[in-house]
Scaffold this motif. Sequence first.
Motif, PDB file in Angstrom:
ATOM      1  N   ASP A  59      50.389  30.944  56.629  1.00  0.00           N
ATOM      2  CA  ASP A  59      49.322  31.509  55.635  1.00  0.00           C
ATOM      3  C   ASP A  59      49.355  30.862  54.829  1.00  0.00           C
ATOM      4  N   ILE A  60      50.421  30.187  53.485  1.00  0.00           N
ATOM      5  CA  ILE A  60      50.012  29.768  52.703  1.00  0.00           C
ATOM      6  C   ILE A  60      48.952  27.895  52.537  1.00  0.00           C
ATOM      7  N   ALA A  61      50.063  27.541  53.360  1.00  0.00           N
ATOM      8  CA  ALA A  61      49.220  25.888  54.251  1.00  0.00           C
ATOM      9  C   ALA A  61      47.930  25.846  54.112  1.00  0.00           C
ATOM     10  N   ARG A  62      47.684  27.202  55.073  1.00  0.00           N
ATOM     11  CA  ARG A  62      46.683  27.272  56.080  1.00  0.00           C
ATOM     12  C   ARG A  62      45.191  27.939  55.150  1.00  0.00           C
ATOM     13  N   ARG A  63      46.018  28.802  55.070  1.00  0.00           N
ATOM     14  CA  ARG A  63      44.427  30.289  54.010  1.00  0.00           C
ATOM     15  C   ARG A  63      43.932  30.056  52.656  1.00  0.00           C
ATOM     16  N   THR A 105      46.958  30.392  49.300  1.00  0.00           N
ATOM     17  CA  THR A 105      47.523  29.504  48.539  1.00  0.00           C
ATOM     18  C   THR A 105      46.972  29.466  47.435  1.00  0.00           C
ATOM     19  N   ILE A 106      45.737  29.656  46.863  1.00  0.00           N
ATOM     20  CA  ILE A 106      45.436  30.496  45.564  1.00  0.00           C
ATOM     21  C   ILE A 106      46.433  31.401  45.094  1.00  0.00           C
ATOM     22  N   GLY A 107      46.770  32.291  45.721  1.00  0.00           N
ATOM     23  CA  GLY A 107      47.192  33.432  45.332  1.00  0.00           C
ATOM     24  C   GLY A 107      48.612  33.137  45.204  1.00  0.00           C
ATOM     25  N   MET A 108      49.233  32.219  46.236  1.00  0.00           N
ATOM     26  CA  MET A 108      50.750  32.187  45.730  1.00  0.00           C
ATOM     27  C   MET A 108      50.548  31.371  44.067  1.00  0.00           C
ATOM     28  N   ALA A 109      49.801  30.320  44.395  1.00  0.00           N
ATOM     29  CA  ALA A 109      49.926  29.863  43.359  1.00  0.00           C
ATOM     30  C   ALA A 109      49.464  31.056  41.605  1.00  0.00           C
ATOM     31  N   ALA A 110      48.752  31.523  42.066  1.00  0.00           N
ATOM     32  CA  ALA A 110      48.839  32.730  40.233  1.00  0.00           C
ATOM     33  C   ALA A 110      50.286  33.531  40.365  1.00  0.00           C
ATOM     34  N   LEU A 111      51.178  33.583  41.586  1.00  0.00           N
ATOM     35  CA  LEU A 111      52.144  34.027  41.425  1.00  0.00           C
ATOM     36  C   LEU A 111      53.093  32.991  40.997  1.00  0.00           C
ATOM     37  N   VAL A 112      52.782  32.319  41.461  1.00  0.00           N
ATOM     38  CA  VAL A 112      54.521  30.967  41.167  1.00  0.00           C
ATOM     39  C   VAL A 112      53.493  30.312  39.875  1.00  0.00           C
ATOM     40  N   MET A 113      52.798  31.068  38.656  1.00  0.00           N
ATOM     41  CA  MET A 113      51.811  30.560  37.571  1.00  0.00           C
ATOM     42  C   MET A 113      53.048  31.805  36.771  1.00  0.00           C
ATOM     43  N   HIS A 142      40.931  34.219  44.625  1.00  0.00           N
ATOM     44  CA  HIS A 142      41.555  34.760  45.215  1.00  0.00           C
ATOM     45  C   HIS A 142      40.949  36.081  46.014  1.00  0.00           C
ATOM     46  N   PHE A 143      40.242  36.791  45.195  1.00  0.00           N
ATOM     47  CA  PHE A 143      40.147  38.218  45.679  1.00  0.00           C
ATOM     48  C   PHE A 143      38.717  37.712  45.849  1.00  0.00           C
ATOM     49  N   SER A 144      37.413  36.657  45.890  1.00  0.00           N
ATOM     50  CA  SER A 144      35.845  37.008  46.312  1.00  0.00           C
ATOM     51  C   SER A 144      36.540  36.058  47.437  1.00  0.00           C
ATOM     52  N   MET A 145      37.693  35.053  48.105  1.00  0.00           N
ATOM     53  CA  MET A 145      38.184  34.348  49.454  1.00  0.00           C
ATOM     54  C   MET A 145      38.449  35.380  49.921  1.00  0.00           C
ATOM     55  N   GLU A 188      32.062  43.310  43.346  1.00  0.00           N
ATOM     56  CA  GLU A 188      33.095  43.850  42.999  1.00  0.00           C
ATOM     57  C   GLU A 188      33.822  42.770  42.356  1.00  0.00           C
ATOM     58  N   GLN A 189      33.658  41.813  43.713  1.00  0.00           N
ATOM     59  CA  GLN A 189      34.067  40.665  43.587  1.00  0.00           C
ATOM     60  C   GLN A 189      32.844  39.672  42.360  1.00  0.00           C
ATOM     61  N   MET A 190      31.595  39.590  42.577  1.00  0.00           N
ATOM     62  CA  MET A 190      31.020  39.340  41.544  1.00  0.00           C
ATOM     63  C   MET A 190      31.202  39.565  40.077  1.00  0.00           C
ATOM     64  N   LEU A 191      31.926  40.687  39.915  1.00  0.00           N
ATOM     65  CA  LEU A 191      32.244  41.589  39.044  1.00  0.00           C
ATOM     66  C   LEU A 191      33.011  41.066  37.814  1.00  0.00           C
ATOM     67  N   TYR A 192      33.922  40.954  38.605  1.00  0.00           N
ATOM     68  CA  TYR A 192      35.765  40.366  38.237  1.00  0.00           C
ATOM     69  C   TYR A 192      34.851  38.071  38.135  1.00  0.00           C
TER      70      TYR A 192
END
Length: 219
Positions: free
Chosen positions: A115-119, A123-131, A168-171, A179-183
């Motif tokens: 999932d991290i490699a292909r979606r 990938t973006i969400g995991m990067a945010a967690l790591v940061m 991550h939320f929008s994608m 809701e996505q546009m708001l954030y």
Amino acid sequence: MTSVRLPALPKRFHSASVWALYGFGLLPAAYAFYLGATGQLPGNPVKEFEHLLGIWALRFLVATLAITPIRDLLGINWLRYRRALGLLAFYYVLMHFLAYMLLDQRLNFSGILADIARRPFITIGMAALVMLIPLALTSNNWSIRRLGPRWNTLHRLAYVIAAAGALHFSMSVKVVGPEQMLYLGLVTVLLLWRLVRRPYLRRKRQTTGAPARAIPGKV
């Protein structure tokens, strides 16, 4: 701009108010868990549980970054709550990931890595967690003293993380809705404020004659 005058909280209650924020901040997670445990989450309960934790993570990220412009523009100093808001954001991101790993993927690590490699949104969400991890680890007075000006540089990553969270939320949805546009809009405004903040403060200082200040831990 005229500063807003709010009733000042007596200093002896500052620490208690921060701990109260931690308590209230974790209530949405407890309520989401209760709804899930009692079968009251609609649709796919696992996805809904993940969504609730993720959306609260984004809310706390936005609230953390809003502390500085609120102080700059309105004169309301809530800096004492920023660390708690940032840590709450981290806790929710971590719970969001744990729900995905334990309930959605059921510890299927090959599936998680795929999932991290292909979606891209994962990938973006995991990067945010790591940061977020180094920011959470250095959210203490010892780290602020130890790192000095580098602390502020490191914690500016919060803006990148908030942008990653909104993306991550929008994608994660098929159609980007209000809701996505708001954030996305809120994070964009906060990023734009960073760009104009320095000239705004310089002009404000020239108007008021106040000296410039640079305080570690007060981004």
